[in-house]
Design a protein around this motif. Structure first.
Motif, mmCIF file in Angstrom:
data_model
loop_
_atom_site.group_PDB
_atom_site.id
_atom_site.type_symbol
_atom_site.label_atom_id
_atom_site.label_comp_id
_atom_site.label_asym_id
_atom_site.label_seq_id
_atom_site.Cartn_x
_atom_site.Cartn_y
_atom_site.Cartn_z
ATOM 1 N N ARG A 87 -26.666 -41.234 -10.108
ATOM 2 C CA ARG A 87 -27.733 -40.875 -9.407
ATOM 3 C C ARG A 87 -28.374 -42.024 -8.426
ATOM 4 O O ARG A 87 -28.541 -42.943 -8.756
ATOM 5 C CB ARG A 87 -29.076 -40.210 -10.396
ATOM 6 N N LEU A 88 -28.810 -41.212 -7.328
ATOM 7 C CA LEU A 88 -29.835 -42.170 -6.287
ATOM 8 C C LEU A 88 -31.098 -41.729 -6.843
ATOM 9 O O LEU A 88 -31.618 -40.714 -6.212
ATOM 10 C CB LEU A 88 -29.450 -42.000 -4.949
ATOM 11 N N THR A 89 -31.850 -42.264 -7.695
ATOM 12 C CA THR A 89 -33.027 -42.076 -8.262
ATOM 13 C C THR A 89 -33.975 -42.452 -7.182
ATOM 14 O O THR A 89 -33.841 -43.021 -6.202
ATOM 15 C CB THR A 89 -33.384 -42.784 -9.482
ATOM 16 N N PRO A 90 -35.390 -41.780 -7.451
ATOM 17 C CA PRO A 90 -36.412 -42.106 -6.358
ATOM 18 C C PRO A 90 -36.693 -43.429 -6.077
ATOM 19 O O PRO A 90 -36.837 -44.178 -5.176
ATOM 20 C CB PRO A 90 -37.631 -41.335 -7.029
ATOM 21 N N LYS B 289 -29.493 -37.438 2.143
ATOM 22 C CA LYS B 289 -29.027 -36.152 1.826
ATOM 23 C C LYS B 289 -28.909 -35.817 0.280
ATOM 24 O O LYS B 289 -28.222 -36.646 -0.430
ATOM 25 C CB LYS B 289 -27.646 -35.728 2.436
ATOM 26 N N ASP B 290 -29.936 -34.701 0.029
ATOM 27 C CA ASP B 290 -30.115 -34.590 -1.604
ATOM 28 C C ASP B 290 -29.277 -33.493 -2.124
ATOM 29 O O ASP B 290 -29.703 -32.363 -1.842
ATOM 30 C CB ASP B 290 -31.459 -34.415 -1.882
ATOM 31 N N SER B 291 -28.232 -33.642 -2.848
ATOM 32 C CA SER B 291 -27.496 -32.576 -3.521
ATOM 33 C C SER B 291 -27.591 -32.722 -5.138
ATOM 34 O O SER B 291 -26.656 -32.615 -5.627
ATOM 35 C CB SER B 291 -26.063 -32.468 -3.117
ATOM 36 N N SER B 292 -28.576 -33.337 -5.421
ATOM 37 C CA SER B 292 -28.809 -33.623 -7.023
ATOM 38 C C SER B 292 -29.010 -32.346 -7.785
ATOM 39 O O SER B 292 -28.623 -32.522 -9.040
ATOM 40 C CB SER B 292 -30.002 -34.693 -7.214
ATOM 41 N N GLY B 293 -29.643 -31.311 -7.154
ATOM 42 C CA GLY B 293 -30.203 -30.166 -7.986
ATOM 43 C C GLY B 293 -31.439 -30.314 -8.614
ATOM 44 O O GLY B 293 -31.971 -29.441 -9.408
ATOM 45 N N ASP B 294 -31.799 -31.659 -8.559
ATOM 46 C CA ASP B 294 -33.252 -32.056 -9.173
ATOM 47 C C ASP B 294 -34.421 -31.851 -8.169
ATOM 48 O O ASP B 294 -34.627 -32.777 -7.329
ATOM 49 C CB ASP B 294 -33.138 -33.132 -9.559
ATOM 50 N N LEU B 295 -34.988 -30.645 -7.986
ATOM 51 C CA LEU B 295 -35.940 -30.448 -7.213
ATOM 52 C C LEU B 295 -37.281 -31.250 -7.299
ATOM 53 O O LEU B 295 -37.976 -31.823 -6.399
ATOM 54 C CB LEU B 295 -36.474 -28.906 -7.331
ATOM 55 N N GLU C 29 -40.259 -35.811 -5.515
ATOM 56 C CA GLU C 29 -41.002 -37.379 -5.779
ATOM 57 C C GLU C 29 -40.574 -38.190 -4.501
ATOM 58 O O GLU C 29 -41.310 -39.162 -4.187
ATOM 59 C CB GLU C 29 -40.664 -37.751 -6.902
ATOM 60 N N ILE C 30 -39.366 -38.297 -4.137
ATOM 61 C CA ILE C 30 -39.038 -39.007 -2.890
ATOM 62 C C ILE C 30 -39.723 -38.713 -1.738
ATOM 63 O O ILE C 30 -40.290 -39.307 -0.953
ATOM 64 C CB ILE C 30 -37.359 -38.816 -2.631
ATOM 65 N N LEU C 31 -39.966 -37.299 -1.652
ATOM 66 C CA LEU C 31 -40.906 -36.823 -0.121
ATOM 67 C C LEU C 31 -42.276 -37.272 -0.411
ATOM 68 O O LEU C 31 -42.720 -37.801 0.616
ATOM 69 C CB LEU C 31 -40.811 -35.165 -0.291
ATOM 70 N N ARG C 32 -42.649 -37.460 -1.710
ATOM 71 C CA ARG C 32 -44.007 -38.071 -1.876
ATOM 72 C C ARG C 32 -44.095 -39.525 -1.580
ATOM 73 O O ARG C 32 -45.045 -39.993 -0.746
ATOM 74 C CB ARG C 32 -44.743 -37.654 -3.179
ATOM 75 N N ALA D 85 -37.534 -26.435 -0.025
ATOM 76 C CA ALA D 85 -37.356 -27.607 0.290
ATOM 77 C C ALA D 85 -37.983 -27.966 1.659
ATOM 78 O O ALA D 85 -38.690 -29.009 1.718
ATOM 79 C CB ALA D 85 -35.822 -28.092 0.370
ATOM 80 N N VAL D 86 -37.809 -27.365 2.619
ATOM 81 C CA VAL D 86 -38.534 -27.679 3.997
ATOM 82 C C VAL D 86 -39.943 -27.118 3.843
ATOM 83 O O VAL D 86 -40.716 -28.079 4.288
ATOM 84 C CB VAL D 86 -37.923 -26.597 4.988
ATOM 85 N N GLN D 87 -40.425 -26.441 3.121
ATOM 86 C CA GLN D 87 -41.776 -26.164 2.887
ATOM 87 C C GLN D 87 -42.554 -27.449 2.191
ATOM 88 O O GLN D 87 -43.796 -27.498 2.529
ATOM 89 C CB GLN D 87 -42.080 -24.760 2.215
ATOM 90 N N LEU D 88 -41.746 -28.059 1.336
ATOM 91 C CA LEU D 88 -42.391 -29.001 0.632
ATOM 92 C C LEU D 88 -42.300 -30.587 1.592
ATOM 93 O O LEU D 88 -42.846 -31.400 1.011
ATOM 94 C CB LEU D 88 -41.324 -29.513 -0.600
ATOM 95 N N GLY D 89 -41.635 -30.263 2.635
ATOM 96 C CA GLY D 89 -41.675 -31.476 3.471
ATOM 97 C C GLY D 89 -40.094 -31.881 3.869
ATOM 98 O O GLY D 89 -39.916 -32.992 4.713
ATOM 99 N N ALA D 90 -39.126 -31.392 3.388
ATOM 100 C CA ALA D 90 -37.725 -31.785 3.722
ATOM 101 C C ALA D 90 -37.679 -31.647 5.453
ATOM 102 O O ALA D 90 -37.983 -30.798 5.967
ATOM 103 C CB ALA D 90 -36.561 -31.148 3.211
#
Length: 309
Positions: free
Chosen positions: A147-150, A166-172, A177-180, A198-203
């Motif tokens: 994983r590329l963890t936060p 580019k996040d394809s982890s499936g871990d929303l 947390e990365i966006l935060r 994802a876009v609504q969260l800030g992606a």
């Protein structure tokens, strides 16, 4: 380019069209790129998971990148996967992509070797220092095994090792947390099914393999979500979720998940008249005629028939 490259919007990870001899079908790849540009995408990503990056040889990679850079002609950023099990190999892929005119390379953690977080960070630093091209971090643990963890992403951003994610982890939750933590980092989701969320969260954008088949749909979804039109974004997402069921058509008692999903993407794009052949790289086995007919029926139900000449 690192200072000016700020990825956003819809950046589809393009399939790699192949001919009967297994070589890259450059004419089909050009049509696919024009199809994407006409739809209004904001970038293209070659040699990613949807592009069968782990199965392409050096000659195929070169043809893909040369063709894409020439066809795009500066209209949008061209991203190229530099994915391998060792740092030296990734540096080589990244240098080649840069030499051929790519705007950035997309880099995972090394696979197969189960690296420690410190080794992952060192890997990115070494590639950054040697490649001379901006790096986009790519988190896809299902393929890489790490994983590329936060925490890791934060270290990479703080040391200027990467310009985007580019996040394809499936871990929303992890992506949130990365966006935060890193609101200035252009972070893009690889999810076809949670793109609106994802876009609504800030992606900053979306990198959907299904965008090969219906780039206009994802452009509409992104535009609605970015504008705060939740209802329109949800409606488009629901329609695309139905289209995504083409990836479940293949009999998984006969072929694996990757062959079923990529085979479906390629079959759908071929049915739409964009590429000439739906074949995948060995060892991936093809879909059956009955499975392709099922995909054709779903495309017809959704009004996604062959393109007009």
């Amino acid at each position: 380019m690192a200072d000016s490259l700020r990825l956003h919007g819809v950046v589809p990870p393009l399939v790699t069209p192949l001919g009967p001899d297994g070589d890259v079908d450059a004419a089909s790849l050009r049509r696919l790129i024009r199809f994407q540009l006409d739809a209004g995408v904001h970038g293209v990503f070659l040699c990613g998971s949807s592009g069968e990056v782990a199965l392409l040889d050096a000659g195929q990679r070169r043809v893909v990148v040369e063709t894409a850079v020439d066809e795009v002609a500066g209209a949008v950023p061209v991203l190229v996967g530099a994915v391998d099990s060792g740092t030296r190999q990734v540096i080589g892929h990244a240098r080649q992509a840069g030499t051929l005119g790519a705007d950035a390379v997309v880099v995972t953690a090394p696979y197969y070797v189960q690296p420690h977080p410190d080794e992952i960070v060192a890997h990115f630093h070494a590639v950054r220092d040697a490649a001379g091209i901006p790096l986009v971090a790519y988190d896809i643990p299902s393929a890489v095994g790490a994983r590329l963890t936060p925490d890791i992403v934060e270290r990479l951003v703080e040391t200027d090792a990467v310009v985007a994610l580019k996040d394809s982890s499936g871990d929303l939750a992890g992506f949130r947390e990365i966006l935060r933590r890193l609101p200035e980092l252009p972070a893009l989701t690889g999810s076809e099914l949670f793109a609106d969320t994802a876009v609504q969260l800030g992606a900053a954008g979306v990198v959907p393999g299904l965008g090969n088949v219906d780039p206009e749909g994802y452009v509409r979804l992104y535009g609605a979500a970015a504008a705060g039109d939740v209802a329109a974004a949800k409606a488009e997402q629901d329609r695309l979720a139905r289209l995504f069921t083409i990836t479940t058509v293949a009999d998984r008692r006969r072929i694996g998940h990757t062959a079923g999903a990529l085979g479906a993407f390629k079959a759908a794009v071929a049915l739409r008249g964009v590429i000439s052949d739906a074949r995948t790289s060995p060892p991936l086995l093809p879909l059956t005629d009955a499975e392709i007919r099922e995909i054709a029926a779903l495309l017809g139900d959704l009004g996604l028939g062959p393109l007009r000449p």
